[in-house]
Design a protein around this motif. Sequence first.
Motif, short mmCIF file in Angstrom:
data_model
loop_
_atom_site.label_atom_id
_atom_site.label_comp_id
_atom_site.label_asym_id
_atom_site.label_seq_id
_atom_site.Cartn_x
_atom_site.Cartn_y
_atom_site.Cartn_z
N TYR A 88 51.10 62.55 61.44
CA TYR A 88 51.24 63.12 60.35
C TYR A 88 50.29 64.62 59.98
O TYR A 88 49.19 64.49 60.01
CB TYR A 88 50.94 62.30 59.13
N PRO A 89 51.01 65.62 60.24
CA PRO A 89 50.20 66.73 60.15
C PRO A 89 49.49 67.10 58.97
O PRO A 89 48.29 67.75 58.64
CB PRO A 89 51.11 68.00 60.38
N ASP A 90 50.21 66.65 57.80
CA ASP A 90 49.36 66.78 56.50
C ASP A 90 48.41 65.80 56.07
O ASP A 90 48.17 65.57 54.79
CB ASP A 90 50.62 66.69 55.40
N CYS A 91 48.05 65.00 57.20
CA CYS A 91 47.01 63.95 56.86
C CYS A 91 45.62 64.15 58.04
O CYS A 91 44.81 63.62 58.00
CB CYS A 91 47.35 62.64 57.26
N ARG A 92 45.78 65.36 58.66
CA ARG A 92 44.66 66.09 59.34
C ARG A 92 43.58 66.83 58.80
O ARG A 92 44.06 67.55 57.80
CB ARG A 92 45.39 66.79 60.59
N PRO A 93 42.59 66.91 59.22
CA PRO A 93 41.31 67.48 58.93
C PRO A 93 41.66 68.96 58.52
O PRO A 93 41.15 69.46 57.20
CB PRO A 93 40.01 67.51 60.03
N GLU A 94 42.31 69.75 59.24
CA GLU A 94 42.59 71.09 58.94
C GLU A 94 43.53 71.47 57.75
O GLU A 94 43.34 72.37 56.97
CB GLU A 94 43.31 71.83 60.25
N PHE A 95 44.68 70.36 57.65
CA PHE A 95 45.24 70.39 56.42
C PHE A 95 44.50 70.44 54.97
O PHE A 95 44.59 70.97 54.20
CB PHE A 95 46.62 69.39 56.55
N VAL A 96 43.70 69.27 55.04
CA VAL A 96 42.61 68.84 53.88
C VAL A 96 42.05 70.23 53.67
O VAL A 96 41.65 70.19 52.52
CB VAL A 96 41.86 67.67 54.21
N GLU A 97 41.33 70.64 54.69
CA GLU A 97 40.57 71.64 54.32
C GLU A 97 41.24 72.98 53.69
O GLU A 97 40.59 73.63 52.60
CB GLU A 97 39.75 72.44 55.71
N LYS A 98 42.41 73.27 54.14
CA LYS A 98 43.19 74.40 53.73
C LYS A 98 43.56 74.14 52.19
O LYS A 98 43.38 75.01 51.56
CB LYS A 98 44.17 74.55 54.60
N MET A 99 44.11 73.03 51.87
CA MET A 99 44.39 72.47 50.49
C MET A 99 43.36 72.53 49.74
O MET A 99 43.53 72.93 48.39
CB MET A 99 45.27 71.04 50.57
N ASP A 100 42.29 72.28 50.19
CA ASP A 100 41.13 71.99 49.33
C ASP A 100 40.65 73.49 48.81
O ASP A 100 40.57 73.82 47.52
CB ASP A 100 39.77 71.40 50.20
N ALA A 101 40.70 74.36 49.76
CA ALA A 101 40.25 75.83 49.59
C ALA A 101 41.33 76.54 48.57
O ALA A 101 40.94 77.16 47.64
CB ALA A 101 40.36 76.65 50.83
N VAL A 102 42.59 76.16 48.71
CA VAL A 102 43.77 76.85 47.72
C VAL A 102 43.57 76.29 46.51
O VAL A 102 43.64 76.98 45.19
CB VAL A 102 45.08 76.27 48.25
N CYS A 103 43.54 74.94 46.27
CA CYS A 103 43.39 74.45 44.96
C CYS A 103 42.30 74.39 44.04
O CYS A 103 41.96 74.35 43.06
CB CYS A 103 43.48 72.71 45.22
N ARG A 104 41.08 75.03 44.77
CA ARG A 104 39.88 75.50 44.26
C ARG A 104 40.14 77.03 43.59
O ARG A 104 39.31 77.22 42.64
CB ARG A 104 38.83 75.40 44.97
N VAL A 105 41.10 77.56 43.93
CA VAL A 105 41.37 79.02 43.47
C VAL A 105 42.80 78.97 42.89
O VAL A 105 43.04 79.95 42.19
CB VAL A 105 41.20 79.99 44.53
N ALA A 106 43.56 78.03 42.74
CA ALA A 106 44.81 78.16 42.20
C ALA A 106 44.83 78.20 40.49
O ALA A 106 45.86 78.46 39.91
CB ALA A 106 45.72 77.12 42.63
N ASN A 107 43.73 77.71 39.93
CA ASN A 107 43.60 77.70 38.59
C ASN A 107 42.39 78.20 38.09
O ASN A 107 41.56 78.54 39.07
CB ASN A 107 43.68 76.04 38.24
#
Length: 221
Positions: free
Chosen positions: A131-150
């Motif tokens: 599962y690519p969406d369970c790998r560290p790189e995905f989590v790191e990128k999602m974390d970065a995006v969600c911190r600036v999305a709102n």
Amino acid sequence: MTDTVVVIYSGGMDSFTLLHRARAQGLRVHALSFNYGQRHVRELDVAHSVCAALDIPHKVIDIRAMSEVMSGSALTSDSDIPEGHYEEENMKATVVPNRNMILLSLATGYAVTVDAKAVWYGAHGGDHAIYPDCRPEFVEKMDAVCRVANYEPVGVEAPFMYMSKGDILAEGLKLGLDYAHTWTCYNGRENACGLCGSCVERLEAFAENGLADPLAYEAGR
């Protein structure tokens, strides 16, 4: 003030442990589950029962209308569920396209609504092979995006990212958890099949911890 987190709660072993870990850390938990047309939808009944017993706010979001843009997985179709271990190539048939990006995006919106500081989900080391969406790189990128999305920054965290299923079970056992209140099998039948990747990994985790799984399995499993 007690910090609040949104836990994506499927009703399976990992999210069940994660839910209790958050509570053990003194966090206020909002549980969020999704009906995306998975054939093992009975996991949502398990999630409802657990949250009701613990008096945890629990929302189930029906996103089955999105099935046309999340199709092609054995989990959401009539095709056979592959058997074997997650590291085997055939397990790619269980990938739901872009599932975790979609779920995390919705959960982030909910986190803003309930003033939560983060969204937690149960990705772990055993998921990385398939599962690519369970790998560290995905989590790191999602974390970065969600911190600036709102206007309100929301973190995306996977506390079990570098743990195995056996490690997660061991942590839950230390918390005194009863895994009879979980559902893991990808087949939504009365008893767990014992053959799908999810069942195989679950049984290995119990064996690693020297215990028998409290769930009932189909004859011969």
